[in-house]
Design a protein around this motif. Structure first.
Motif, PDB file in Angstrom:
ATOM      1  N   PHE A  53       4.761   0.094   6.636  1.00  0.00           N
ATOM      2  CA  PHE A  53       3.900   0.007   5.460  1.00  0.00           C
ATOM      3  C   PHE A  53       3.019  -1.228   5.600  1.00  0.00           C
ATOM      4  N   THR A  54       1.995  -1.292   4.759  1.00  0.00           N
ATOM      5  CA  THR A  54       1.035  -2.404   4.817  1.00  0.00           C
ATOM      6  C   THR A  54       0.892  -3.031   3.436  1.00  0.00           C
ATOM      7  N   VAL A  55       0.111  -4.122   3.385  1.00  0.00           N
ATOM      8  CA  VAL A  55      -0.117  -4.823   2.124  1.00  0.00           C
ATOM      9  C   VAL A  55      -1.591  -5.189   2.010  1.00  0.00           C
ATOM     10  N   SER A  56      -2.115  -5.051   0.813  1.00  0.00           N
ATOM     11  CA  SER A  56      -3.485  -5.483   0.516  1.00  0.00           C
ATOM     12  C   SER A  56      -3.422  -6.782  -0.264  1.00  0.00           C
ATOM     13  N   ILE A  57      -4.413  -7.693   0.013  1.00  0.00           N
ATOM     14  CA  ILE A  57      -4.329  -9.039  -0.548  1.00  0.00           C
ATOM     15  C   ILE A  57      -5.674  -9.461  -1.105  1.00  0.00           C
ATOM     16  N   GLY A  58      -5.638 -10.056  -2.316  1.00  0.00           N
ATOM     17  CA  GLY A  58      -6.845 -10.607  -2.908  1.00  0.00           C
ATOM     18  C   GLY A  58      -6.650 -12.094  -3.215  1.00  0.00           C
ATOM     19  N   ARG A 108       7.764 -12.093  -7.543  1.00  0.00           N
ATOM     20  CA  ARG A 108       7.512 -10.667  -7.760  1.00  0.00           C
ATOM     21  C   ARG A 108       7.185 -10.502  -9.245  1.00  0.00           C
ATOM     22  N   ILE A 109       5.974 -10.041  -9.526  1.00  0.00           N
ATOM     23  CA  ILE A 109       5.565  -9.984 -10.932  1.00  0.00           C
ATOM     24  C   ILE A 109       5.596  -8.565 -11.499  1.00  0.00           C
ATOM     25  N   GLY A 110       6.040  -7.619 -10.676  1.00  0.00           N
ATOM     26  CA  GLY A 110       6.203  -6.258 -11.181  1.00  0.00           C
ATOM     27  C   GLY A 110       6.098  -5.228 -10.090  1.00  0.00           C
ATOM     28  N   GLY A 111       7.096  -4.303 -10.007  1.00  0.00           N
ATOM     29  CA  GLY A 111       7.053  -3.226  -9.012  1.00  0.00           C
ATOM     30  C   GLY A 111       6.860  -3.733  -7.623  1.00  0.00           C
ATOM     31  N   GLU A 112       5.787  -3.266  -6.976  1.00  0.00           N
ATOM     32  CA  GLU A 112       5.473  -3.689  -5.611  1.00  0.00           C
ATOM     33  C   GLU A 112       4.400  -4.764  -5.594  1.00  0.00           C
ATOM     34  N   GLU A 113       4.180  -5.443  -6.723  1.00  0.00           N
ATOM     35  CA  GLU A 113       3.119  -6.443  -6.845  1.00  0.00           C
ATOM     36  C   GLU A 113       3.709  -7.851  -6.796  1.00  0.00           C
ATOM     37  N   PHE A 114       3.088  -8.716  -6.009  1.00  0.00           N
ATOM     38  CA  PHE A 114       3.550 -10.095  -5.817  1.00  0.00           C
ATOM     39  C   PHE A 114       2.367 -11.038  -6.032  1.00  0.00           C
ATOM     40  N   ALA A 115       2.690 -12.314  -6.319  1.00  0.00           N
ATOM     41  CA  ALA A 115       1.634 -13.311  -6.537  1.00  0.00           C
ATOM     42  C   ALA A 115       2.036 -14.622  -5.880  1.00  0.00           C
ATOM     43  N   LEU A 116       1.007 -15.374  -5.409  1.00  0.00           N
ATOM     44  CA  LEU A 116       1.227 -16.684  -4.781  1.00  0.00           C
ATOM     45  C   LEU A 116       0.308 -17.705  -5.427  1.00  0.00           C
ATOM     46  N   ILE A 117       0.776 -18.947  -5.480  1.00  0.00           N
ATOM     47  CA  ILE A 117      -0.056 -20.087  -5.859  1.00  0.00           C
ATOM     48  C   ILE A 117       0.041 -21.092  -4.727  1.00  0.00           C
ATOM     49  N   LEU A 118      -1.095 -21.394  -4.085  1.00  0.00           N
ATOM     50  CA  LEU A 118      -1.149 -22.359  -2.992  1.00  0.00           C
ATOM     51  C   LEU A 118      -2.069 -23.495  -3.412  1.00  0.00           C
ATOM     52  N   PHE A 119      -1.700 -24.733  -3.078  1.00  0.00           N
ATOM     53  CA  PHE A 119      -2.539 -25.869  -3.477  1.00  0.00           C
ATOM     54  C   PHE A 119      -2.502 -26.945  -2.405  1.00  0.00           C
ATOM     55  N   ASN A 120      -3.505 -27.858  -2.508  1.00  0.00           N
ATOM     56  CA  ASN A 120      -3.668 -28.938  -1.525  1.00  0.00           C
ATOM     57  C   ASN A 120      -3.826 -28.383  -0.107  1.00  0.00           C
ATOM     58  N   ASP A 129       0.839  -1.217   0.000  1.00  0.00           N
ATOM     59  CA  ASP A 129       0.000   0.000   0.000  1.00  0.00           C
ATOM     60  C   ASP A 129       0.867   1.258   0.000  1.00  0.00           C
ATOM     61  N   MET A 130       0.426   2.222  -0.792  1.00  0.00           N
ATOM     62  CA  MET A 130       1.052   3.552  -0.830  1.00  0.00           C
ATOM     63  C   MET A 130       2.557   3.455  -1.063  1.00  0.00           C
ATOM     64  N   PHE A 131       2.965   2.504  -1.880  1.00  0.00           N
ATOM     65  CA  PHE A 131       4.403   2.297  -2.074  1.00  0.00           C
ATOM     66  C   PHE A 131       5.042   3.476  -2.808  1.00  0.00           C
ATOM     67  N   LYS A 132       4.302   4.098  -3.737  1.00  0.00           N
ATOM     68  CA  LYS A 132       4.857   5.228  -4.493  1.00  0.00           C
ATOM     69  C   LYS A 132       5.236   6.374  -3.570  1.00  0.00           C
ATOM     70  N   SER A 133       4.434   6.579  -2.532  1.00  0.00           N
ATOM     71  CA  SER A 133       4.733   7.673  -1.599  1.00  0.00           C
ATOM     72  C   SER A 133       6.008   7.386  -0.809  1.00  0.00           C
ATOM     73  N   ILE A 134       6.290   6.080  -0.537  1.00  0.00           N
ATOM     74  CA  ILE A 134       7.551   5.729   0.155  1.00  0.00           C
ATOM     75  C   ILE A 134       8.732   6.103  -0.723  1.00  0.00           C
ATOM     76  N   ASN A 135       8.661   5.759  -2.001  1.00  0.00           N
ATOM     77  CA  ASN A 135       9.744   6.096  -2.922  1.00  0.00           C
ATOM     78  C   ASN A 135       9.900   7.611  -3.065  1.00  0.00           C
ATOM     79  N   ASP A 136       8.762   8.286  -3.182  1.00  0.00           N
ATOM     80  CA  ASP A 136       8.832   9.740  -3.401  1.00  0.00           C
ATOM     81  C   ASP A 136       9.339  10.460  -2.166  1.00  0.00           C
ATOM     82  N   THR A 137       8.951   9.984  -0.985  1.00  0.00           N
ATOM     83  CA  THR A 137       9.313  10.676   0.257  1.00  0.00           C
ATOM     84  C   THR A 137      10.721  10.321   0.741  1.00  0.00           C
TER      85      THR A 137
END
Length: 410
Positions: A366-371, A323-335, A286-294
């Motif tokens: 900082f925090t992270v949002s997850i879907g 890491r699939i781009g910038g501050e974006e990450f992805a997970l695959i969980l199974f079983n 969350d708000m990662f751009k502001s961390i870089n800018d500040t």
């Protein structure tokens, strides 16, 4: 102190030792062959002498058996004359004992030694010896009588090696008899073994000298080869390290060290149609751009690295993440159950908000949002990630630092 147990043997010594071993092996082989050839030669020589003695003795024994059979026994003087003739012949051709017997009468021995002395003739040990030899060649005698073919025999006893020759004859008066001649050879094997040891000793000596010369002759050459091999090994290692580095860079994110976008999708596609209960998770700081800018990109990079550590701590070896781009990450969980998936991502969210990055006289948080979404039907990896991304958008819209699970309420 040098640890000789771990010291490497030089290539020169290895090659020289191999050559020495091969040479000694060849020398041993030829030494053994020479031993066998010597035994065969001595045996053939013994047979030739036996055949020669038989030919020379036949005229005497024709008369002897005629007179003995028809009760015209030789006188003592004639007997001594026969012994003398046989003794002389034995000395001439090197036959130790000559004996004859007839099979028309109970076997009786008529013999002479190389001395033909009275002591030899009446020596009980000599009679025992001849009696033993008769037993040793009795089967040859039977074969000679039945086949009418001369037979060679060979026996070993306490007196040494004995070559016997049994030849069937018939005297002018029709008396059938067998002329048996024994050649006692006490040193045939010893002589053959001498040849063997001579071969082995001198061959090994020559091999050792050759080893020394070969060692010093090939040492400069092998030193050059060792130097070239060392350089080649270094080059090979450097090339291997470079290849591993390129392979690592091709698969891993250069900043965080976790899978990059390409490797994430490659690993995901391998298992996506294999397992059931597959969950796709999208995560965005969350708000990662502001961390870089500040605070600058350096602090932003630290935030990405620390967040990647959180992912690594909470995920097992079977989970796929990157890491699939910038501050974006992805997970695959199974079983895993949906409850387990939620527990894992919630732990990631909680630990992320507790990360503290010191900057000057303050700490950055900082925090992270997850879907999250579960694979539905024949959804592809891209479709599932799009659905998870929608859940991520809802988490952002709902105030950030939230977890949204498609179709689930926790």
């Amino acid at each position: 102190m040098i640890d000789f147990t771990k010291a490497k043997v030089s290539s020169t010594t290895k090659l020289a030792l191999i050559l020495l071993s091969l040479t000694i092996g060849l020398v041993s082989f030829f030494a053994y062959k020479s031993y066998q050839n010597a035994l065969a030669t001595y045996t053939n020589q013994a047979k030739e002498r036996l055949q020669l003695a038989t030919t020379l003795l036949k005229p005497y024994h024709d008369e002897w058996h005629d007179r003995f059979t028809y009760e015209n026994k030789p006188t003592e003087a004639e007997y001594q004359e026969l012994l003398h003739k046989q003794s002389h012949l034995a000395q001439k051709i090197g036959v130790e004992y000559i004996y004859t017997f007839t099979y028309t009468l109970p076997p009786k021995f008529y013999f002479s030694s190389d001395s033909a002395s009275e002591k030899d003739i009446h020596d009980p040990l000599l009679h025992t010896k001849l009696g033993q030899e008769y037993l040793d060649v009795s089967h040859y005698l039977k074969k000679t009588v039945e086949s009418g073919i001369p037979q060679f025999g060979e026996a070993q006893d306490q007196w040494g090696t004995h070559f016997s020759y049994l030849a069937p004859f018939e005297s002018p008066k029709g008396v059938k008899y067998v002329l048996g001649i024994d050649l006692s050879v006490h040193n045939i094997k010893e002589d053959a073994l001498k040849i063997f040891w001579h071969w082995l000793f001198f061959g090994s000596l020559v091999s050792l000298i050759g080893f020394v010369f070969a060692f010093f002759a090939i040492k400069p050459i092998m030193r050059q080869l060792d130097e070239k091999n060392t350089k080649l090994e270094i080059q090979t290692k450097n090339l291997k390290d470079t290849n591993e580095k390129f392979e690592y860079l091709a698969k891993k994110d250069s900043l965080t060290g976790i899978n990059n976008r390409r490797e994430f999708f490659r690993l995901s596609e391998e298992i996506y149609n294999t397992y059931e209960d597959i969950y796709c998770v999208m995560l965005d700081l969350d708000m990662f751009k502001s961390i870089n800018d500040t605070f600058g990109h350096k602090i932003g990079d630290i935030a990405l690295i620390e967040f990647s550590k959180i992912l690594t701590q909470h995920l097992d070896d079977k989970s796929i993440f990157g890491r699939i781009g910038g501050e974006e990450f992805a997970l695959i969980l199974f079983n895993k159950s949906s409850e387990d998936v939620y527990r894992i991502v919630e732990s990631i969210r909680e630990d992320t908000q507790n990360i503290s990055i010191p900057v000057a006289d303050q700490s950055i948080h900082f925090t992270v949002s997850i879907g999250i979404t579960k694979k539905e039907g024949n959804d592809s990896i891209d479709t599932s990630l799009d659905k998870a991304d929608q859940m991520l958008y809802e988490a952002k819209q709902d105030g950030r630092n939230k977890v949204r699970f498609r179709g689930r309420m926790f």
